[in-house]
Design an enzyme around this catalytic site. Structure first.
Site, PDB file in Angstrom:
ATOM      1  CE  LYS A 177      58.214  48.075  35.991  1.00  0.00           C
ATOM      2  NZ  LYS A 177      57.472  48.885  34.974  1.00  0.00           N
ATOM      3  CD  GLU A 180      58.626  52.332  30.247  1.00  0.00           C
ATOM      4  OE1 GLU A 180      59.315  53.337  30.026  1.00  0.00           O
ATOM      5  OE2 GLU A 180      58.783  51.240  29.654  1.00  0.00           O
ATOM      6  N   GLY A 235      55.496  36.877  35.637  1.00  0.00           N
ATOM      7  CA  GLY A 235      55.519  36.300  36.970  1.00  0.00           C
ATOM      8  C   GLY A 235      56.529  35.177  37.092  1.00  0.00           C
ATOM      9  CD  GLU A 252      45.791  39.612  40.328  1.00  0.00           C
ATOM     10  OE1 GLU A 252      45.709  39.060  39.197  1.00  0.00           O
ATOM     11  OE2 GLU A 252      45.432  40.771  40.549  1.00  0.00           O
ATOM     12  CB  CYS A 286      43.722  39.736  36.032  1.00  0.00           C
ATOM     13  SG  CYS A 286      43.264  40.502  37.599  1.00  0.00           S
ATOM     14  CD  GLU A 387      45.025  37.414  31.310  1.00  0.00           C
ATOM     15  OE1 GLU A 387      44.322  37.784  32.261  1.00  0.00           O
ATOM     16  OE2 GLU A 387      46.270  37.330  31.377  1.00  0.00           O
TER      17      GLU A 387
END
Length: 472
Positions: A177, A180, A235, A252, A286, A387
């Site tokens: 997946k 989008e 996650g 990850e 990341c 982040e």
């Protein structure tokens, strides 16, 4: 907007079961670029069932690794042959500069399929163990089954290769997946797998909402393994869902990586390297070096060099070869970056450069933000701890090496880090104190499919790439 992209399920390119579609927006213009079939729960279940049949009844998991390797090499060759098409998709769908898409994304896809194919070709299915009197023992290596892959928008094509290639090389089947916001290159890569002769059902691609398609994949009892790259919050949700039937997961996740600059580091080299570390792909990485931890003796000189070079960057559309800094992925991400810049100012950090949207003539609807550098940053500020996923650098001063290590490790994340110094031995000694999965010495963003990549703490579980990634 002329092209329409459809799902790939059981070897067929199909519409979504309910006919739903969504628009792909070109980040450089803010305008629709293509229309994409939007998978829902029914489509996800069909893809899972196809992958299950292909694993339980098909030839793929029964092949020797060297046989599967030939198909992976064929995918690699097709990616090279279709280079322009794949690069164009990543430029217009994901906002990668054409230089990055050609020189980095495409190369990583080609090499990932080749490297993992080589691992499969030389892999022994059975390994004898030391004999005990009266018994013979060995380890038999088997594919785990149906693998669900959920990938982010920032490196869509690369991440698709990272997930698909090792899984199918080991004899598994995959349902992937893509995000989008940037699904097109993954759909095209799935079609290349089919064109290479990989049997129907081995690779299935179903772009759709994470809350619907993603959760269906992770919950399904027919799925044996989940591989995810994305935010730490998602996650955690995947771990929660995977625990309901105790399926294996590799994750990850986020990062807030610290680049430590020691006082003997050459300024010219470090200035270029530090800017590459944080502003590559507009900071939407990341492992970006978003905290620059600089020894006080060279702090002022290095900061002046950074500001000078940033102000010379060319900000523009991703398809222009002259562009240094392209757009961020979406209007929503642009608003996130702006919000964090306001937070930094409110916390007392000082803007050395940037902090605003630029005007890009002819592309006024694009999602552009000037590379931004904050000084006077404390490591407990939100801009140093959270982040941002945009072109924002926090510069932090330190006195002694132990202070730099403490600052770097004072984070919930541990994905990457680095040390800049003219003395390699000194840099390595500092690097050994960092609690992070990858540490670069006098470099940044060097990720190679031959060597493992992944993080500590809330940056994830497990590793990708190399033999360790293949074992996962």
């Amino acid at each position: 907007m002329t092209d329409t992209y459809r799902l790939l399920i059981n070897g067929e390119v199909v519409d979504a079961a309910d006919g739903s579609t969504f628009e792909s927006i070109d980040p450089s213009t803010g305008e629709p670029f293509a229309r994409v079939a939007e998978a829902k729960g029914e489509d996800a279940r069909k893809a899972i069932e196809a992958a299950r049949r292909a694993f339980d009844e098909g030839p793929w998991p029964k092949m020797k690794g060297r046989e599967r390797a030939k198909y992976l090499t064929a995918v690699s060759d097709l990616a090279k042959k279709r280079a322009k098409e794949l690069v164009d998709l990543e430029v217009h769908d994901a906002g990668h500069t054409v230089r990055t898409a050609r020189g980095g994304d495409l190369g990583m896809v080609i090499s990932t399929f080749r490297v993992v194919g080589d691992l499969a070709a030389r892999e022994e299915d059975e390994r004898p163990l030391p004999r005990n009197p009266g018994s013979t023992n060995w380890v038999r290596r088997e594919p785990i089954g149906v693998c669900a892959a959920i990938t982010p928008w920032n490196f869509a094509m690369q991440m698709a290769a990272w997930k698909i290639a090792p899984a199918i090389a080991a004899g598994n089947t995959v349902v992937i997946k893509p995000a989008e916001l940037a699904p097109l290159s993954t759909l095209k890569l799935g079609e290349l797998c089919l064109e290479a002769g990989i049997p129907p059902g081995v690779v299935n691609v179903v772009p759709g909402p994470g809350s619907v398609v993603g959760e269906e994949l992770v919950r399904s009892p027919l799925v044996d393994k989940v591989a995810f790259t994305g935010s730490t919050d998602v996650g955690r949700r995947i771990m929660e869902l995977a625990s309901t039937n105790v399926k294996k997961a590799t994750l990850e996740l986020g990062g807030k990586s610290a680049a430590i600059v020691l006082d003997d580091a050459p300024l010219d080299y470090v200035a270029d390297g530090a800017l590459w570390g944080v502003f590559f792909h507009s900071g939407q990485v990341c492992s970006a070096g978003t905290r620059l931890v600089v020894q006080r003796g060279i702090y002022d000189d290095l900061l002046a060099e950074l500001v000078k070079r940033v102000d010379d960057f060319v900000i523009g559309p991703a398809g222009d070869p002259r562009t240094d800094i392209g757009p961020v992925i979406s209007a929503g991400q642009l608003e996130t970056v702006e919000r964090y810049v306001r937070v930094g100012v409110d916390e007392g950090a000082e803007l050395a450069t940037g902090g605003e949207r630029p005007v890009v003539e002819g592309h006024e609807g694009g999602f552009y933000y000037r590379p931004t550098i904050f000084t006077g940053v404390r490591n407990d500020m939100r801009i140093a701890q959270e982040e941002i996923f945009g072109p924002v650098l926090a510069v932090i001063a330190f006195d002694e090496e132990k202070d730099a290590v403490a600052i770097a490790n004072d984070s919930t994340y541990g994905l990457a880090g680095g040390v800049w110094s003219a003395d390699t031995a000194r840099a390595v000694k500092v690097a050994e104190g960092l609690r992070t999965g990858t540490v670069w010495i006098n470099d940044w963003h060097m990720i190679n499919p031959r060597y493992p990549f992944g993080g500590y703490k809330q940056s994830g579980i497990g590793r990708e790439h190399g033999e360790i990634g293949y074992d996962e």
